[in-house]
Design an enzyme around this catalytic site. Sequence first.
Site, PDB file in Angstrom:
ATOM      1  N   THR A   4       4.742   2.373  15.129  1.00 12.99           N
ATOM      2  CA  THR A   4       5.121   3.101  13.909  1.00 12.99           C
ATOM      3  C   THR A   4       3.943   3.888  13.338  1.00 12.99           C
ATOM      4  OG1 THR A   4       6.530   1.225  13.378  1.00 12.99           O
ATOM      5  CG2 THR A   4       6.209   2.850  11.644  1.00 12.99           C
ATOM      6  N   HIS A  56      14.312  -2.912  13.842  1.00 10.74           N
ATOM      7  CA  HIS A  56      13.146  -3.343  14.634  1.00 10.74           C
ATOM      8  C   HIS A  56      13.560  -4.463  15.587  1.00 10.74           C
ATOM      9  CE1 HIS A  56       9.171  -4.847  15.671  1.00 10.74           C
ATOM     10  NE2 HIS A  56       8.660  -3.746  15.141  1.00 10.74           N
ATOM     11  N   GLU A  91      13.153   3.277  12.188  1.00 10.40           N
ATOM     12  CA  GLU A  91      12.538   2.316  13.105  1.00 10.40           C
ATOM     13  C   GLU A  91      13.238   2.269  14.469  1.00 10.40           C
ATOM     14  OE1 GLU A  91       9.703   0.557  12.899  1.00 10.40           O
ATOM     15  OE2 GLU A  91      10.216  -0.045  14.938  1.00 10.40           O
ATOM     16  N   ASP A  99      10.865   6.733  15.180  1.00 12.36           N
ATOM     17  CA  ASP A  99       9.408   6.642  15.371  1.00 12.36           C
ATOM     18  C   ASP A  99       8.996   6.471  16.828  1.00 12.36           C
ATOM     19  OD1 ASP A  99      10.270   3.989  15.440  1.00 12.36           O
ATOM     20  OD2 ASP A  99       8.682   3.219  14.140  1.00 12.36           O
ATOM     21  N   HIS A 100       9.766   5.680  17.600  1.00 16.23           N
ATOM     22  CA  HIS A 100       9.438   5.434  19.024  1.00 16.23           C
ATOM     23  C   HIS A 100      10.630   4.749  19.651  1.00 16.23           C
ATOM     24  CE1 HIS A 100       8.844   1.372  17.578  1.00 16.23           C
ATOM     25  NE2 HIS A 100       8.015   1.852  16.672  1.00 16.23           N
TER      26      HIS A 100
HETATM   27  C1  GP9 Z   1       5.937  -2.784  10.138  1.00 14.09           C
HETATM   28  C2  GP9 Z   1       6.560  -1.630  10.829  1.00 14.09           C
HETATM   29  C3  GP9 Z   1       7.061  -1.983  12.212  1.00 14.09           C
HETATM   30  O1  GP9 Z   1       5.313  -2.472   8.925  1.00 14.09           O
HETATM   31  O2  GP9 Z   1       5.735  -0.543  10.821  1.00 14.09           O
HETATM   32  O3  GP9 Z   1       6.070  -1.891  13.118  1.00 14.09           O
HETATM   33  P1  GP9 Z   1       6.118  -1.469  14.658  1.00 14.09           P
HETATM   34  O4  GP9 Z   1       6.082  -2.771  15.407  1.00 14.09           O
HETATM   35  O5  GP9 Z   1       7.328  -0.684  14.991  1.00 14.09           O
HETATM   36  O6  GP9 Z   1       4.903  -0.662  14.789  1.00 14.09           O
HETATM   37 MN    MN Z   2       8.214   1.150  14.634  1.00 11.76          MN
END
Ligand code: GP9
Ligand code: MN
Length: 637
Positions: free
Chosen positions: A296, A411, A251, A470-471
Amino acid sequence: MKKIAHNHLVFFVIAVVLFWIKTYIAYQLDFRLGTDNNLQKFLVFFNPLSSALFFLGFALLSKKYFKRVLIGIQFFLSFLLYANIVYYRFFNDFITVPVLLQAKSNAGGLGDSAAGLMSFSDIFYFTDTILLIVLACTFFKQVKVKTRKTYQIVLLFSITVFLVNYGLAEKDRPNLLSLSFDRNYIVKYLGAYNYTVFDIFQYIHSSSQRVFASGSNLTNVENYRKATYTPPNPTLFGKAKGMNVIFVSMESFQNFMIDYKMPNGQLVTPFLDSLAHDGNTFYFDHFYHQTGQGKTSDAEFLMENSLYPLNQGAVFINKAQNTYQATPAILKGYGYNSAVFHGNYKTFWNRNVMYKALGYDQFFDASYYSMTPQNTKNFGMKDKPFFAESMPMLESLKQPFYTKFITLSNHFPFEVDPGDTDFPKGNFGDWAVDQYVQSANYMDQALKQFFDALKKDGLYDKTVIILYGDHYGLSSNNYTALAKALGVDKITPVMDSNFQQVPLFIHVPGVKGGVEHQVGGEVDVRPTLLHLLGMDTKDYIEFGSDLLSPQHRNWVAFRNGDFVSTNVIQSGDKCYSVATGSLAANQKACNSISTQVKNELQMSDMIVNQDLLRFYHPNGFKPINPTDYQYLGPTKK
Ligand code: GP9
Ligand code: MN
């Protein structure tokens, strides 16, 4: 004086001017629209006027309730502006219709974090509404509209103002609306309110595209695909044949954390650093995320379909009914069994619907984990208990398996509970950056624990493991502190592009790895993996290029149409040289890749918006029927 107090036009003009100035101040304080010539500066100042006249003008249609309607519209527009401000503070982006629709399904992505992005001084954005109410009840108490004539004049005037605005915008940026990759431009040139109107039209247009599509729309794409296909590296092709696959989505984890040392010399992510240098893992240090508003879920989409996410909203939410030819579905034909592990509830990002279209056999969502207060934070399971509780479920899967683990702890707002890590917060003068290093360290510890468990149960030696950020997690909001953390004066546009780098690790048992410098992105992972597993991707419609092939292409597209290549970087309107880190001497040096990038994004959008894969039948691929899948949750004991 009395005459003025009775004049509805005076009240109307006051409302328009206040609203106009307020919007302009918001542009300066809260948005980074990036003006680089006088015309653009003028347009940023000028652009709120046409919408202020147009929308507030409707109040002139109501003779009796003129003031109330005017204040109502004014409040509604102020609210829209403020919602965009709060959204922008975190996402550096403007709200789109799909984002609003997905907020209902709990997936707007802001949720609880929104409160942290508001502050008391934001009341400023409503002071003009308050002032109007006061004026309406005092000085302008007697104001009434007598004739609709004023409305007609204001309407005509607003259209004229808009046409002048639009004409000047087109002069500076031709095809502004038809090449609408970047919402920032539309707000910069046409304003935040006109942007919303355009966004609504765009949404309706994209939703209606599927109905009129036909298979012949694929011909161009197929030809492009044949011409740009990257053949596999013959020495690596099939080296992981028959092995299990584990993906780990890390994350918000950005590449600058790798090998990063705190001022006291302590490494933030010692475990991932060791993977980067162990010589047995491929570590890609010029790898970029390509996600849009689907965060994500966009990364997941890119990784498993090798198509681009949408410019507007999340594919997972808006296009989950489409036909896909995703990796889990392809591997099914080779006897693989697939599963996702994620410590959040299955409806988030509409995953429970989309995973069926991707062909996932099982989805271990929050209902499979002990979601106690101690185990959870923010969106769901903390990474350490998440991996620990996943192990028995992973071990119970029939092999070979294809799996994905989606972590959560790192996150926004990057909070870690006391006692979960002994790593201290940073001291860079920005709470988000200070907490980011701590939560990144927590995630790193959780990953080490996961690897140890895989080694212990023997899965490690027969499994390809792919880890990817992921980002981004920190953005231009944090650049002052980030500059301090990195020991530089300021973050330049080229460094800003570098901040879109996320790390990618690929570990293949028995294969030597090393640090890989080629430029690549999330779209490239699928062909890379399938070629390692010994499956040629040439029959699939995808846009990625095998990262391990000697013929790997040298550029990576961002969702907003910008790109990074080995020599030049396109950022906004500007072309930069990688070698010097400053503006390229020849501003046309980016043109040829830029054309390819836009072409590719447009083709991908066409496939997704028109659901074109329903007309495409790759050799040997068995289509997925989503109704064959059910994710019912754990069986009750
Ligand atoms: C929540 C996770 C986090 O299930 O995918 O989400 P994001 O805000 O990074 O898309
Ligand atoms: Mn994410």
